[in-house]
Design an enzyme around this catalytic site. Structure first.
Site, PDB file in Angstrom:
ATOM      1  N   TYR A   1       0.814  -1.226   0.000  1.00  0.00           N
ATOM      2  CA  TYR A   1       0.000   0.000   0.000  1.00  0.00           C
ATOM      3  C   TYR A   1       0.847   1.276   0.000  1.00  0.00           C
ATOM      4  CZ  TYR A   1      -2.797  -3.610   2.424  1.00  0.00           C
ATOM      5  OH  TYR A   1      -3.389  -4.777   2.820  1.00  0.00           O
ATOM      6  N   HIS A   2       1.942   1.264  -0.722  1.00  0.00           N
ATOM      7  CA  HIS A   2       2.829   2.429  -0.732  1.00  0.00           C
ATOM      8  C   HIS A   2       3.010   3.003  -2.143  1.00  0.00           C
ATOM      9  CE1 HIS A   2       4.996   0.732   3.099  1.00  0.00           C
ATOM     10  NE2 HIS A   2       3.814   1.236   3.378  1.00  0.00           N
TER      11      HIS A   2
END
Ligand SMILES: Cc1cc2nc3c(=O)[nH]c(=O)nc-3n(C[C@H](O)[C@H](O)[C@H](O)COP(=O)(O)OP(=O)(O)OC[C@H]3O[C@@H](n4cnc5c(N)ncnc54)[C@H](O)[C@@H]3O)c2cc1C
Length: 527
Positions: free
Chosen positions: A465-466
């Site tokens: 999730y980056h």
């Protein structure tokens, strides 16, 4: 038409931070956020953030099928509420390493080396127990140890030491390598998002307007100068506001490029194909997409103790009451309590980060495995794969065409292979063997050959999730923003979010984004 000095688009990690700093300086600010307010209890109880993912307070971006990831789509959730990612993330507080920022400077981001960014990290930080050269104690962002440590997390930290990863009390200190417990963006047993910290500090000021449920569709131009924004509310009404000074895009790496493209700033051919008038040909808008990927190594535990298996019936009630009344107990856990950083490529700079969850965790694509256990997730820190986002349609509500590029570079597969092997060694070390009865995945059959394990990696790697990089900062003409975060080729417009990172840093991205916003505020206020 309403008039402000600054309009901030997106009330996420960066948006709330920069809003706070501009409001404190007396500027008239309008903050527009697409999602609803951050008033779900699952945001504020640290252990329940997983319930927010998939709700109206998140949005999940789906990539095109990726051949290099066994033909799968990557599913990337993002925050959609005040606080953005900082309201739905796992609260791990990591900055990356000095070398990451020195690399940025070497890539043309003049003034973004470690010596220049460290003061901004410290200015943001309010650490509960660390001070000195690496930590700040007076900033708005509360950084704390969690109040709860699960036995499986403790077992991991000991097992990692047995495999040569020394105990490290501070991954944000001079040495990143080692194993230990993450510091978290929590305070008093609850989440410390940028909405609960930075924005809360100025929320009542007269010079601030915060509006939720406002989806910004386009920038308004006067010649080449951004003078405002147009947005739509859930009832379908269209609105506009005027920014006398600047518009600041803080919509995140998967939305900021979309707003630029719809506003005529992007690759000219792509815009013309969609019938959008080209204001500025900026070929790199939407390019250079990067994300961290990880592969879970799962072990079943001997006793039914995993963190999230206890949340039903009487136990759930007890945990809820304990949190409500005392802000203590299991619900204060950020779930990803422990982890570490390892050098698996023969170098002295960690290339793998472990996120460890005392539960068999699933993801957007897969249900969790049944039963109780631990997930040791090795994540490759500096991937070489690159992707892109582009307009599939000129319809503002249509999803972007999203190519994540997952595992398209062979070195990334090799890195994850090393990470998975080390995770398996840790799972078999004495301290974890006391509590783990069997390895679940990757299946023991993959021991036989690297080829089988690589197949597993391609079919199971998932996002951490980056997403970053889609509006790259640099000093060259092709960069989307210059080192003061001004959009090249136009005026009155800055970008202040994860999209400006030229390369992803070695760790979780929330603290670096907040640092970026602190610096952006300085650039504006010191001009
Ligand atoms: C599930 C999850 C777990 C994570 N765990 C961690 C962790 O433990 N530690 C860590 O450091 N990092 C973590 N991250 C990453 C980190 O939270 C993000 O890198 C960071 O929040 C990005 O900040 P940003 O300001 O760039 O974007 P965001 O915080 O995503 O903010 C963008 C905001 O803009 C709004 N927006 C978007 N488009 C529009 C529009 N058109 N109009 C109006 N508003 C708009 C969005 O709704 C959102 O609120 C995690 C992220 C997720 C999603």
């Amino acid at each position: 038409m309403q008039h402000y000095d600054y309009i901030v688009v997106g009330g996420g990690s960066a948006g709330c931070t920069i809003t706070c700093r501009l409001v404190e300086a007396g500027k008239r600010v309008l903050l527009l956020e697409d999602g609803p307010p951050d008033n779900s209890p699952f945001i504020h109880m640290p252990a329940t953030f997983i319930k927010v993912i998939g709700s109206e307070r998140s949005v999940i971006y789906h990539s095109e099928p990726q051949a290099s990831a066994a033909g799968r789509r990557m599913h990337v959730p993002q925050g959609r509420t005040l606080g953005g990612g900082s309201s739905i993330n796992a609260m791990v507080y990591i900055r990356g390493t000095a070398a990451d920022y020195d690399d940025w400077a070497a890539q043309g981001c003049t003034g973004w080396g470690w010596e220049q960014v460290l003061p901004a990290f410290k200015k943001a930080e309010n650490h509960m127990r660390l001070s000195g050269p690496y930590h700040g104690t007076e900033g708005p962002l509360r950084v704390s140890d969690t109040r709860y440590r699960h036995p499986l997390s403790l077992a991991f930290v000991k097992a990692a030491q047995e495999c040569g990863l020394p105990y490290n009390d501070d991954f944000n200190g001079p040495v990143q390598q080692g194993s230990g417990f993450f510091h978290t963006t929590t305070f008093n047993g609850q989440r410390g998002s940028t909405a609960a910290t930075y924005l809360a500090a100025v929320r009542q000021r007269d010079n601030l307007q915060v509006r939720t449920g406002c989806y910004v569709e386009k920038l308004l131009w006067q010649g080449r100068r951004a003078v405002g924004v147009a947005w739509r509310t859930a009832d379908g009404q269209h609105h506009q506001a005027h920014a006398g000074a600047e518009v600041i895009l803080c919509a995140g790496a998967l939305s900021t490029p979309k707003i630029l493209l719809l506003s005529g700033v992007g690759p000219a051919a792509q815009l013309r194909e969609q019938g959008i008038e080209v204001l500025h040909d900026a070929p790199e808008v939407g390019q250079n997409y990067q994300d961290h990927l990880e592969v879970s190594v799962y072990g079943r535990c001997r006793e039914p103790i995993s963190l999230l298996g206890q949340e039903r019936g009487f136990k759930a009630l007890r945990n809820g009451l304990q949190w409500q009344l005392l802000r203590s107990g299991l619900l204060t856990s950020n779930v990803v309590e422990s982890g570490g950083f390892a050098c698996t490529d023969g170098g002295s700079r960690p290339d793998i980060q472990f996120h460890v969850l005392p539960v068999l965790v699933g993801d957007v694509e897969r249900e969790p495995l049944p039963g109780h256990g631990i997930s040791i997730n090795p994540c490759l820190l500096r991937p070489k794969s690159r992707g892109s986002v582009s307009l599939a349609s000129a319809d503002v509500r249509a999803p972007l065409r999203f190519v994540s590029g997952a595992l398209s570079h062979e070195d990334d597969v090799a890195g994850l292979l090393r990470g998975v092997k080390l995770a398996r060694r840790i799972l078999r070390a004495a301290s974890l063997q006391q509590v783990i009865s069997e390895e679940l995945l990757p299946s023991p059959a993959t021991q036989a050959s690297d080829a089988l394990l690589i197949e597993h990696i391609r079919s199971h790697a998932k996002t951490v999730y980056h997403p970053v990089g889609t509006c790259r900062m640099g000093s060259d003409a092709a960069a989307v923003v210059n080192p003061r975060l001004q959009v090249n080729g136009v005026e009155g417009l800055r970008i202040c979010d994860a999209s400006i990172m030229p390369s992803i840093i070695s760790g979780n991205t929330n603290a670096p984004v907040i640092m970026i916003a602190e610096r952006c505020a300085d650039f504006i206020l010191q001009a």
